[in-house]
Enzyme design. Structure first.
Site, short mmCIF file in Angstrom:
data_model
loop_
_atom_site.label_atom_id
_atom_site.label_comp_id
_atom_site.label_asym_id
_atom_site.label_seq_id
_atom_site.Cartn_x
_atom_site.Cartn_y
_atom_site.Cartn_z
N HIS A 194 0.86 -1.19 0.00
CA HIS A 194 0.00 0.00 0.00
C HIS A 194 0.91 1.24 0.00
O HIS A 194 1.99 1.21 0.58
CB HIS A 194 -0.86 -0.04 1.27
CG HIS A 194 -1.96 0.96 1.32
ND1 HIS A 194 -1.75 2.27 1.66
CD2 HIS A 194 -3.28 0.85 1.09
CE1 HIS A 194 -2.89 2.92 1.64
NE2 HIS A 194 -3.85 2.07 1.29
N ASP A 254 2.80 -4.34 8.47
CA ASP A 254 1.58 -3.56 8.28
C ASP A 254 0.41 -4.53 8.44
O ASP A 254 0.15 -5.36 7.57
CB ASP A 254 1.62 -2.94 6.87
CG ASP A 254 0.30 -2.28 6.48
OD1 ASP A 254 -0.65 -2.32 7.28
OD2 ASP A 254 0.24 -1.74 5.36
N GLN A 263 -4.67 -5.11 7.05
CA GLN A 263 -5.61 -6.08 6.47
C GLN A 263 -5.55 -7.44 7.16
O GLN A 263 -6.23 -8.38 6.73
CB GLN A 263 -5.33 -6.27 4.97
CG GLN A 263 -5.54 -5.02 4.13
CD GLN A 263 -7.00 -4.55 4.08
OE1 GLN A 263 -7.92 -5.25 4.48
NE2 GLN A 263 -7.21 -3.35 3.58
N LYS A 278 -11.04 -0.45 10.15
CA LYS A 278 -11.16 -1.66 9.33
C LYS A 278 -11.57 -2.87 10.16
O LYS A 278 -11.62 -4.00 9.68
CB LYS A 278 -9.84 -1.95 8.61
CG LYS A 278 -9.49 -0.90 7.55
CD LYS A 278 -8.21 -1.27 6.83
CE LYS A 278 -7.62 -0.12 6.04
NZ LYS A 278 -8.32 0.18 4.79
N CYS A 315 -4.59 2.12 -3.96
CA CYS A 315 -3.40 2.70 -3.31
C CYS A 315 -2.19 1.79 -3.43
O CYS A 315 -1.40 1.64 -2.48
CB CYS A 315 -3.67 3.01 -1.83
SG CYS A 315 -4.99 4.17 -1.58
N1 PMP Z 1 -1.97 -0.79 4.59
C1 PMP Z 1 -2.86 -1.58 4.00
C2 PMP Z 1 -2.45 -2.97 3.62
C3 PMP Z 1 -4.16 -1.12 3.76
O1 PMP Z 1 -5.05 -1.91 3.17
C4 PMP Z 1 -4.50 0.20 4.15
C5 PMP Z 1 -5.89 0.76 3.89
N2 PMP Z 1 -6.43 0.47 2.65
C6 PMP Z 1 -3.53 0.97 4.76
C7 PMP Z 1 -2.28 0.45 4.98
C8 PMP Z 1 -3.80 2.37 5.20
O2 PMP Z 1 -4.81 2.38 6.16
P1 PMP Z 1 -5.42 3.77 6.65
O3 PMP Z 1 -6.03 4.39 5.43
O4 PMP Z 1 -6.41 3.39 7.66
O5 PMP Z 1 -4.29 4.56 7.16
#
Ligand code: PMP
Length: 406
Positions: A119, A195, A198, A221, A361
């Protein structure tokens, strides 16, 4: 299968004459009454600015905030209360680590190793850290079905100081061999950052067992509210790190020219805290614990199994990454021959089905796979097999609406 739909008021919504089928859970999840009521209770009875006053509301808000931190500590099995830092979201957490650890520890000749599937929030901060320090950002490119290869893992070598990766990719949905990668990082003297945006909502998390040095995730999430994330860090690392943001609450003593910092975890929590977010996350954790994370994982696997089975029979659908449900959480990204993902999402929305479209993203992954945009369905505890079947029944309609004959 888990049956909790009655707890989620938003799931009774009707859209375009169809019951809402919410399949965008990797973006954010819906909230049960238990979380909504915890928020209302805080705001009606306990709202104050914690750690600042001697009055009842400041004290009560402070207690709720600290109780939430303790609930998080237990949920991820951190050893110490001080190792749990509240931030706004995973993105802020990764920025904190890249700034306060990366930019102060990296130097010319060092390597930061990340998978190409990351991401942007676990990629852009490393670009800057490397640019500022002269370190090199090195990618693991994965095989065609999204797995780490031996060649990828061999990139974690003596020059590597940081390995940072998602435990579950938000595009490929694949569960990474976290312990193995952490071990490889430690073997060469690098730190490992996970991270968990997910993974934390979908499976048991045990940071001591993973032995990672840092771990981040987002409350929204996993049934909590937006604006709440967590950074876990090993105490010894956090202690020697510079604070990320400076200002109120993170200080011990401020003089005209110098400041000494507060102890952990407060050193990393400048400014008025997001008590609502912490309380919502606490309620969300209680809710998930009542169900059991093993049950959460099992429920999503059944949905994913059914969905993949149906999609794999459709000749114009192409799934990104592994198609083995045993390797995935409930995240399935795909393309449809001849249809732009935004058109597909709009057509499915007309049937009441909410799915994601775009680059998720993860533009470097899209460029690497030559798939600039895709669609994504993602499940959570309130989704049902009936919803999966409804989605599968409407998916072939997309090409028909776009004028294709087969
Ligand atoms: N890392 C991963 C793997 C994600 O899926 C996401 C959110 N789509 C993020 C980081 C960022 O999360 P946030 O927008 O809550 O900061």
């Amino acid at each position: 299968m888990i049956n909790v739909r009655r707890d989620f008021p938003i799931l009774t919504k009707v859209h375009n004459g169809h019951p809402l089928v919410y399949l965008d859970n990797a973006a954010t999840t819906q909230k049960p009454y238990q979380v909504i009521h915890a928020l209302v209770d805080l705001l009606e009875h306990h709202n104050g600015n914690p750690h600042r006053g001697a009055h009842v509301l400041s004290i009560e808000a402070g207690e709720l905030y600290d109780k939430a931190r303790e609930a998080v500590r237990k949920f991820i099995n951190a050893k110490h209360f001080e190792e749990v830092i509240f931030v706004r979201n995973s993105t802020e957490g990764l920025n904190l680590i890249a700034r306060s650890y990366g930019e102060t520890h990296l130097k010319k000749g060092d390597k930061v190793v990340i998978p190409i599937s990351e991401h942007h929030s676990n990629l852009v901060p490393w670009q800057r850290a490397c640019r500022k320090t002269g370190a090199e950002l090195v990618y693991m490119y994965l095989d065609e079905t999204g797995h780490f290869t031996e060649e990828d893992l061999a990139k974690i070598d003596e020059r590597t100081k940081i390995v940072s990766f998602a435990a579950v990719s938000n595009v490929l949905g694949m569960v990474r061999p976290v312990k193995e990668v952490v071990e490889r990082a430690h073997k060469v003297g690098a730190i490992a950052i996970v991270d968990g945006a997910q993974s934390t909502p979908h499976m048991k998390t045990d940071v001591q067992d993973l032995d990672c040095d840092f771990y981040v995730f987002s409350g929204h999430k996993m049934l909590g509210s937006t604006g709440t994330g967590v950074v876990y860090g090993k105490k010894a690392l956090l202690e020697e790190m510079e604070p990320f943001l400076l200002g109120g609450d993170m200080i011990e003593y401020v003089q005209e020219q110098t400041t000494s910092f507060n102890e952990l975890p407060y050193k990393f929590e400048a400014g008025s805290q997001n008590v609502e977010g912490a309380v919502a996350l606490h309620a969300a954790i209680d809710y998930l614990n009542d169900i059991g994370m093993d049950q959460v994982e099992e429920h999503e696997r059944e949905l994913t199994d059914r969905c993949l089975e149906g999609m794999l029979k459709m000749p114009h659908i192409h799934i990104l990454g592994s198609t083995d449900p045993k390797e995935k959480t409930g995240v399935i990204s795909f393309t449809i021959d001849g249809v732009h993902p935004h058109d597909a999402a709009t057509i499915l929305d007309s049937y009441g089905i909410a799915i994601r479209s775009g680059h998720h993203c993860a533009q470097p992954l899209g460029a690497h796979l030559h798939v600039e945009a895709s669609n994504r369905v993602s499940f959570y505890i309130y989704n049902t097999l009936e919803e999966v079947d409804y989605f599968l029944s409407k998916l072939p309609e997309v090409r028909k609406v776009m004028g294709f004959k087969d």
